[in-house]
Design an enzyme around this catalytic site. Structure first.
Site, PDB file in Angstrom:
ATOM      1  N   HIS A   1       5.678   5.241   4.323  1.00 55.26           N
ATOM      2  CA  HIS A   1       6.549   5.723   5.404  1.00 55.26           C
ATOM      3  C   HIS A   1       6.975   4.598   6.338  1.00 55.26           C
ATOM      4  O   HIS A   1       7.426   4.845   7.444  1.00 55.26           O
ATOM      5  CB  HIS A   1       5.853   6.838   6.191  1.00 55.26           C
ATOM      6  CG  HIS A   1       5.559   8.059   5.357  1.00 55.26           C
ATOM      7  ND1 HIS A   1       4.929   9.179   5.854  1.00 55.26           N
ATOM      8  CD2 HIS A   1       5.816   8.334   4.053  1.00 55.26           C
ATOM      9  CE1 HIS A   1       4.811  10.094   4.902  1.00 55.26           C
ATOM     10  NE2 HIS A   1       5.332   9.599   3.794  1.00 55.26           N
TER      11      HIS A   1
ATOM     12  N   ASP B   1       1.553   7.169   3.179  1.00 55.77           N
ATOM     13  CA  ASP B   1       1.921   7.413   4.586  1.00 55.77           C
ATOM     14  C   ASP B   1       2.364   6.087   5.185  1.00 55.77           C
ATOM     15  O   ASP B   1       2.796   5.200   4.452  1.00 55.77           O
ATOM     16  CB  ASP B   1       0.729   8.043   5.333  1.00 55.77           C
ATOM     17  CG  ASP B   1       1.187   8.929   6.479  1.00 55.77           C
ATOM     18  OD1 ASP B   1       1.929   8.440   7.340  1.00 55.77           O
ATOM     19  OD2 ASP B   1       0.812  10.112   6.517  1.00 55.77           O
TER      20      ASP B   1
END
Ligand SMILES: *[C@@H]1O[C@H](CO)[C@@H](O)[C@H](O)[C@H]1NC(C)=O
Ligand SMILES: *[C@@H]1O[C@H](CO)[C@@H](O)[C@H](O)[C@H]1NC(C)=O
Length: 394
Positions: A242, A219
């Site tokens: 991310h 993430d």
């Protein structure tokens, strides 16, 4: 006679050198409190006892965990402490694999400690593989949060250095309500497909520094939540993951402003986003300002430069509504490298609260796929441009 004396003193010196770490006053070795490095005996009671005595002692104290593997259940390492306390981890701590065995929302929590140091080159191994399969947060908004590896709650004047967080079940490191806390030479590792394993998440903090740190996870490498102020991030490598994100903002009521975020000299590789600011549409009010991204190198990043005020993963909101978060005084300067998609710069601001004073300077992002040259797209924003821009500004 002389040589015997020399031999004896060398022997004494050596044996002193070998025991010094464990027995010096101020050193609280968990082994003295019954911890076994067999990788399976739970050391939480030994660790809590060592912490309690170290915390009650004056001067500089060290809670010491030597090399070896140790099983550890949930612990709260709580201050205030009488002196400066160092958590020196040379070994590897292993969390229970079953998240149900942890209870609560985290594994190791440091709370209300001033002058904390964490160091030693050791590893917090969250053993998240079993838990990741239980994560249903992409399917339901009311999913049960899995435990994070490490929390720093209301910790001040802290230095977290030379440690690794591995395979957390949820966020790796969560920083909440802290003042003046530095992360340096920290390594964070989890697989690309492990959901919600953000590297370092912070909120309601003043003075967070993240320096020379390597993060690869499933993430956001770093996410900067509401109430974050005076945050400096430099020399960070990010990927997979991310990217480095401010937000998401506007999901909850009474969020505090984000002010003073400086991200510089970072390298982002193979991530779904590069540097990004995200807020939820159709939800609560908030502000984010004085945010600067400079000297960032991107390698094959899907959305290298992104303001996304329509952030709405898994359809959890009204995507047609407008964001109530005001963004201003933001700069993206000297951002270079390669984009994995043609849309290299996307600035999508709120219709009712357009972004203000956003600067783009010296951007050089190339795209070599078959969708044509790199391009940029702007909605509800008129960026101030300087230097050379590739793709051209919009
Ligand atoms: C911030 O914390 C560090 C310890 O990491 C300390 O050395 C420094 O003095 C603190 N700065 C301030 C302004 O208190
Ligand atoms: C670049 O990223 C895309 C999308 O993530 C991926 O499919 C592709 O294999 C990557 N290319 C290289 C050269 O790493």
């Amino acid at each position: 006679m002389n040589s015997i004396m020399n031999g004896l003193s060398i022997f004494l010196l050596l044996s002193f050198a070998f025991t010094i770490k464990a027995d010096l006053p101020g050193v609280f070795n968990v082994k003295k409190y019954g911890a076994k490095s067999d990788g399976s005996s739970d050391i939480s009671q030994a660790l809590l006892s060592a912490w309690k005595e170290a915390c009650a002692a004056t001067g500089s104290t060290i809670v010491f965990i030597q090399k070896g593997d140790y099983a550890l259940r949930q612990v709260d390492l709580v201050g205030p402490c009488k002196g400066d306390i160092t958590f020196k981890l040379e070994g590897t701590l292993k969390a229970p694999t079953n998240p149900g065995d942890l209870g609560g929302d985290c594994w190791v929590r440091f709370r209300d400690v001033d002058g904390l140091k964490v160091s030693g080159g050791g590893t917090f191994d969250g053993q998240g593989e079993v838990a990741w399969k239980q994560n249903n947060c992409a399917k339901t908004a009311n999913c049960k949060a899995l435990p994070m590896n490490i929390r720093f709650d209301f910790v001040t004047n802290a230095m977290i250095q030379d440690i690794t967080s591995l395979d957390s079940k949820n966020f790796h490191i969560n920083v909440m309500g802290c003042k003046n806390i530095t992360f340096k030479h920290v390594t964070i590792t989890a697989p690309e497909d492990s959901a919600n394993t953000d590297g370092i998440h912070m909120g309601r903090c003043n003075g967070v520094n993240i320096i020379d740190t390597n993060i690869g996870t499933g993430d956001d490498c770093i996410s900067i939540g509401d109430g974050s102020q005076q945050v400096t991030i430099s020399g960070v490598t990010c990927g997979p993951g991310h990217g480095i994100s401010v937000g998401s903002l506007g999901k909850y009521k009474n969020e505090e402003p984000v002010v003073g975020i400086f991200v510089k000299s970072c390298q982002i590789t193979g991530t779904s986003n590069g540097v990004r600011i995200k807020s939820w549409p159709g939800m609560y009010a908030g502000t984010a300002s004085d945010i600067h991204f400079e000297d960032i190198t991107m390698k094959n990043v899907s959305n290298p430069v992104l303001i996304d005020q329509t952030y709405c993963p898994w359809g959890q909101c009204n995507e047609k509504a407008t964001s109530n978060v005001k963004l201003s005084e933001i700069s993206f300067k000297r951002i270079k490298g390669t984009s994995a998609t043609a849309l290299a710069v996307k600035l999508a601001c709120s219709r009712t609260l357009p972004c203000e004073k956003v600067e783009l300077g010296d951007i050089d992002l190339t795209y070599s796929g078959n969708e044509g040259p790199a391009k940029s797209e702007c909605t509800n924003i008129k960026p101030i441009v300087s230097g050379k821009l590739n793709p051209p500004g919009c």
